[in-house]
Design an enzyme around this catalytic site. Structure first.
Site, short mmCIF file in Angstrom:
data_model
loop_
_atom_site.label_atom_id
_atom_site.label_comp_id
_atom_site.label_asym_id
_atom_site.label_seq_id
_atom_site.Cartn_x
_atom_site.Cartn_y
_atom_site.Cartn_z
N ARG A 69 0.82 -1.21 0.00
CA ARG A 69 0.00 0.00 0.00
C ARG A 69 0.86 1.26 0.00
O ARG A 69 0.40 2.31 -0.45
CB ARG A 69 -0.93 0.00 1.22
CG ARG A 69 -1.88 -1.19 1.26
CD ARG A 69 -2.74 -1.14 2.51
NE ARG A 69 -3.55 -2.35 2.64
CZ ARG A 69 -4.46 -2.54 3.59
NH1 ARG A 69 -4.67 -1.59 4.50
NH2 ARG A 69 -5.15 -3.66 3.64
N SER A 121 0.53 -13.60 -6.89
CA SER A 121 0.20 -14.17 -5.59
C SER A 121 0.29 -15.69 -5.71
O SER A 121 0.63 -16.22 -6.78
CB SER A 121 -1.19 -13.73 -5.15
OG SER A 121 -1.43 -14.12 -3.80
N LEU A 126 7.81 -10.48 0.49
CA LEU A 126 7.49 -11.75 1.14
C LEU A 126 8.07 -11.79 2.56
O LEU A 126 8.89 -10.95 2.91
CB LEU A 126 8.06 -12.91 0.32
CG LEU A 126 7.47 -13.11 -1.07
CD1 LEU A 126 8.34 -14.06 -1.89
CD2 LEU A 126 6.04 -13.65 -0.97
N HIS A 153 13.02 -14.09 1.18
CA HIS A 153 13.65 -13.01 0.43
C HIS A 153 14.75 -13.52 -0.49
O HIS A 153 14.80 -13.16 -1.68
CB HIS A 153 14.24 -11.98 1.39
CG HIS A 153 13.20 -11.13 2.06
ND1 HIS A 153 13.52 -10.09 2.91
CD2 HIS A 153 11.84 -11.17 2.01
CE1 HIS A 153 12.41 -9.52 3.34
NE2 HIS A 153 11.38 -10.17 2.82
N LYS A 211 13.81 -5.24 3.49
CA LYS A 211 14.84 -5.65 4.44
C LYS A 211 14.29 -6.79 5.31
O LYS A 211 13.07 -6.90 5.50
CB LYS A 211 15.32 -4.46 5.28
CG LYS A 211 14.18 -3.62 5.88
CD LYS A 211 13.50 -4.32 7.02
CE LYS A 211 12.21 -3.70 7.43
NZ LYS A 211 11.42 -4.59 8.30
N ARG A 262 5.65 -12.10 11.72
CA ARG A 262 6.88 -11.64 12.36
C ARG A 262 7.17 -12.37 13.66
O ARG A 262 8.26 -12.22 14.23
CB ARG A 262 6.78 -10.13 12.60
CG ARG A 262 6.84 -9.32 11.31
CD ARG A 262 6.49 -7.87 11.48
NE ARG A 262 5.07 -7.69 11.78
CZ ARG A 262 4.45 -6.52 11.74
NH1 ARG A 262 5.12 -5.42 11.43
NH2 ARG A 262 3.16 -6.43 12.03
N ASP A 292 13.30 -7.51 11.95
CA ASP A 292 12.21 -6.67 11.48
C ASP A 292 12.45 -5.18 11.71
O ASP A 292 12.26 -4.38 10.79
CB ASP A 292 10.90 -7.09 12.15
CG ASP A 292 9.69 -6.39 11.54
OD1 ASP A 292 9.47 -6.55 10.32
OD2 ASP A 292 8.98 -5.69 12.27
#
Length: 332
Positions: A21, A40, A78, A83, A101, A169, A181
């Site tokens: 977004r 997706s 993702l 990653h 990241k 997470r 994170d």
């Protein structure tokens, strides 16, 4: 691969993560970018997302989009554990990559990614959006110009609360945890300010019921007079700040990692006075990182976050994890 004389970069989104977004308006605001596709895990999910965001093409798998000639670059959002895999797949398919990241969670994977990007002559960049904001550039300039003298300490924090126990997470199988994170931000900031790698690190971690570090405290020594300290976590109120302490003064940055279009930083000197310096930034925070990658692709300019920089941040995080696990200082 995109032609050298191309006028724009055609972007595809790998995943429908919430952070898209912020990226979608930035890609659309970039004068040399076009958002053309989303992928997706199912065709139904991709098509629904494409309709909701007015994206021309929808792919029912990530690989199907990578195999398409319709895109030149991907934005990859993702979970952390994916990653490296999907960045490598994208690079092998001849696509440029802007990846959230951390760029990877293992050094071996990141070295493979770097080697592949260079061999393919493709852009691979880590998405640290704060590094492109005028506030960050102002702080760097103040430090470089000697406004605070020799930097002795960089202190930072990035915490917030996660209410959903099913949040990715908090999933160890997806390389969740607060250091990956959000701790990566104050670590990156400190390394940016010093312009070199730490020599020694110490880490303390609270491993929650989830199995990941839900809080982390770090100390880093760059030499015997230059240090950094930060904490991060998922079990505290929202907090972000950076404080840079030098031999002649200090800089306080209240919103270092997610700055808005109008911010204020504070610069102090030996008289204990704090001068407020206003900073004007873009309305779209993520536009800077998009434009940076587009410039690297079309103009050949080096990305602001270099691959060496990303590798340094990863090595420091791995050392902090090792320190926390072994309850000792770790040398880099």
């Amino acid at each position: 691969m995109i032609a050298a004389n191309a006028l724009c970069v055609r972007w595809g989104l790998i995943s429908t993560a919430r952070i898209n977004r912020s990226l979608i308006p930035a890609i659309r605001a970039s004068t040399r970018s076009r958002l053309v596709a989303v992928a997706s895990r199912t065709a139904e999910a991709a098509e629904a997302y494409a309709r909701a965001w007015d994206i021309p093409l929808a792919f029912g798998s990530y690989q199907a989009m990578l195999d398409s000639d319709a895109i030149d670059a991907v934005y990859l959002s993702l979970p952390n554990a994916l990653h490296a895999e999907w960045s490598i797949r994208a690079l092998r398919a001849g696509k440029h990559v802007l990846c959230e990241k951390p760029l990877a969670t293992s050094e071996a994977s990141l070295l493979e990614m770097i080697a592949l990007a260079r061999a393919q002559r493709l852009v691979l960049a880590e998405a640290f959006m704060y590094r492109h904001h005028p506030q960050t550039l102002m702080v760097q300039s103040l430090v470089r110009d000697g406004r605070v003298g020799e930097v002795r300490l960089v202190k930072g924090a990035f915490t917030f609360s996660i209410a959903n126990e099913n949040d990715v997470r908090l999933d160890p199988s997806l390389d969740g945890g607060s250091l990956w994170d959000v701790g990566c931000y104050p670590l990156s900031y400190a390394r940016m300010i010093y312009g070199r790698e730490p020599a020694r690190v110490m880490g303390l971690a609270y491993i929650g019921p989830s199995g990941v570090d839900e809080a982390f405290v770090a100390q880093l020594a760059f030499d015997n007079q230059a240090y950094a300290q930060f904490d991060c976590g998922f079990r505290a109120p929202f907090r972000t700040h950076i404080e840079i302490v030098g031999s002649k003064g200090m800089i306080v940055v209240p919103a270092p990692f997610n700055p808005g279009p109008r911010e204020t930083i504070y610069v102090g000197d030996a008289s204990d006075r704090l001068e407020a310096l206003p900073v004007e930034g873009p309305e779209l925070l993520y536009l800077g990182e998009v434009e940076d990658v587009v410039s690297a692709i079309l103009d050949g300019t080096p990305p602001r976050v270099s691959l060496e920089d990303s590798l340094g941040n990863l090595r420091a995080m791995r050392a902090l994890f090792r320190s926390a696990q072994e309850a000792r200082a770790v040398m880099l």
